[in-house]
Structure formats: C-alpha cells, structure tokens
Design an enzyme around this catalytic site. Sequence first.
Site, mmCIF file in Angstrom:
data_model
loop_
_atom_site.group_PDB
_atom_site.id
_atom_site.type_symbol
_atom_site.label_atom_id
_atom_site.label_comp_id
_atom_site.label_asym_id
_atom_site.label_seq_id
_atom_site.Cartn_x
_atom_site.Cartn_y
_atom_site.Cartn_z
ATOM 1 N N CYS A 132 0.767 -1.152 0.226
ATOM 2 C CA CYS A 132 -0.112 0.075 0.174
ATOM 3 C C CYS A 132 0.783 1.048 0.014
ATOM 4 C CB CYS A 132 -0.954 0.224 1.361
ATOM 5 S SG CYS A 132 -1.880 1.364 1.313
ATOM 6 N N CYS A 135 -0.259 4.049 2.298
ATOM 7 C CA CYS A 135 -0.361 3.689 3.625
ATOM 8 C C CYS A 135 1.244 3.960 4.149
ATOM 9 C CB CYS A 135 -0.707 2.561 3.917
ATOM 10 S SG CYS A 135 -2.288 1.927 3.559
ATOM 11 N N ASP A 136 2.091 3.793 3.386
ATOM 12 C CA ASP A 136 3.407 3.560 3.802
ATOM 13 C C ASP A 136 4.315 4.508 3.159
ATOM 14 O OD1 ASP A 136 2.618 1.549 5.660
ATOM 15 O OD2 ASP A 136 2.977 0.059 4.084
#
Length: 300
Positions: A132, A135-136
């Site tokens: 992701c 997300c990261d």
Amino acid sequence: MRDVIILGGGVAGLTAGIYCMRAGLDAVLYERIATGGQTALTNEIENYPGFPTPVSGAELTSLMEKQAKNLGLTIKSGNVTSLTSAEGGYCCTFASGNTDYAKKIIIATGASPRKTGLENELRLGGAGVSYCATCDGFFYRGKEVAVVGGGDTAVSDAIFLSQFCKKVYLIHRRDSLRAAKKLQERLFALENVEIIWNSTPEDILGDARVSGIRIKNTKTNEISDIKADGVFIAIGVIPNSEIFKDIVACDENGFIITDDKMETSLKGVFAAGDIRRKPLLQIVTAAADGAIAATFAAME
C-alpha cells in the site's frame, strides 16, 4: 431473522447497504477492519463518475458510508468465519463467537493484494516490503523505492511515490504497461521514475530491513540488483473467499461465480465487488454489483 446481512464494507458492500435501505429492508453490514476496503487506500481516483477533479479513495468511501448511515444502515465490526444454512435463511458466525441470521446474504469481502512468493517477502513485511503506497509511502521521503507491477495500481503507486521519493523504479515483466493510457502519460513525464522493462523480481534483499531488489531480465536471463529502501508490490489481487469455497461455486482462482443478478450457486446468497468473477475490477463495477445484488435480494 433479518432480511439481509452484508459481509464487507468496501464500495460494493456500502452500495448494497444504500440500496437495501432504500428498499426498506432490515439489513446490517459487517466489516472486519474499517469501511472503505481497498478503495480507501487509493490516493487519487479520477475515473469515478461525478468527480470532475480527482478524489481520494478515503474521501469517496467516507461519503458512501455517511450516505448509507443517513439512510439507516447499521454498520458493525465483525470478521465472518463461517456461513451455514439456518431455518428460513442463513447463519453468519464471527471470530468473536457472535452469530447473526438473515434470509439473504450479500458477500462483499473483496480481495487482498497478491504476493510474489519471494523468499524474503514475508520476512521483510513491514520492514520495507509494502502493498500500500498511500499507507506507507511517506516513510520513504527522499529515498529510493521500487514498485513491482504494470497495471493501474502499480502505475498509480509509482506516480504517488514520485512526489516525495528521490527515485522510483517500476519493474514490469513485459515491454508495455497494462495501465490506462492517461496514467501512462503521467508516468512517462516524471523525471525521477525509471521503468525496468522485461524484468521479474527474483528476491528482496536486506537483513533487518529492505536494502534492494534482485531482478531477472526475461529476455537475456541477466540477474541484477537494484538498490532500494522499500519495495511496493502491486501485481493484482486474490479474492477473500476462502471460507466460502465449500459453500458456493468459485472459479479456479477463487473468485465467486454469480449470474447476472449477482446470485451465487446457493439461492439467496449473492456476491458483489472484487470477490466476484468478472472482466473488470473497478470501483464503478463494484458499486454496480452492490446495487444489483441488493435489488434482487429485495425482490426474491
């Protein structure tokens, strides 16, 4: 016994909830983590009708959730572990041990990112291996990363990461991308993105954290290493259908087979969204699936 239980709170599940409420059904939606599903993790969406400028997946699904709740849909936390027949309908059992009953079931549990199966992939998960980018990605500001894949998700991830990463390598096994042309045009215009054509990942390098990725050229068989602080895998999805495989018909890849009403091989059980076998996995088709499933769940 309720009229409908919806399993999954992504776009398909939320849309099904909206249509169930509009049909006057007693329905509840169960989501195991947080509503929005994979869509909520998408940075920019520019192909969903009604948004002339890109919208984030989190914003889009938040609006869907609000709409469903305003119509009266109850959303509960629950990870379904089994689906069995019950008198007059079906019983859902959840990881908590709780049960719920309904005449109809709509399965919208979606799909999860496909893994490469590389030796160090699991070991370095959370230590440089990610599925992701939104997300990261921010953890890699000013660093070098690699993205594996060639479809819409991989190209979108590379574009997103290019905004704050020093260098982005896009590793693709073919000599052309599968992503939408507009996405490709945006990608090709980026100076800090390098596409590694005709290459597949051989291993992920690193001890405690990712330090690079080893690739193999599919034409020359040459092995080479690319220095990278993070590796983002975007090579497709696997349907979250494991607990349903012995209950409803699935294809060889685990996707649930439905008819044009979204009904599965089991009467009264419907499937919608990325868990269903279909030619196009998109937000707009997930919404359509949810609407169709709920409409026929109300009719039959």
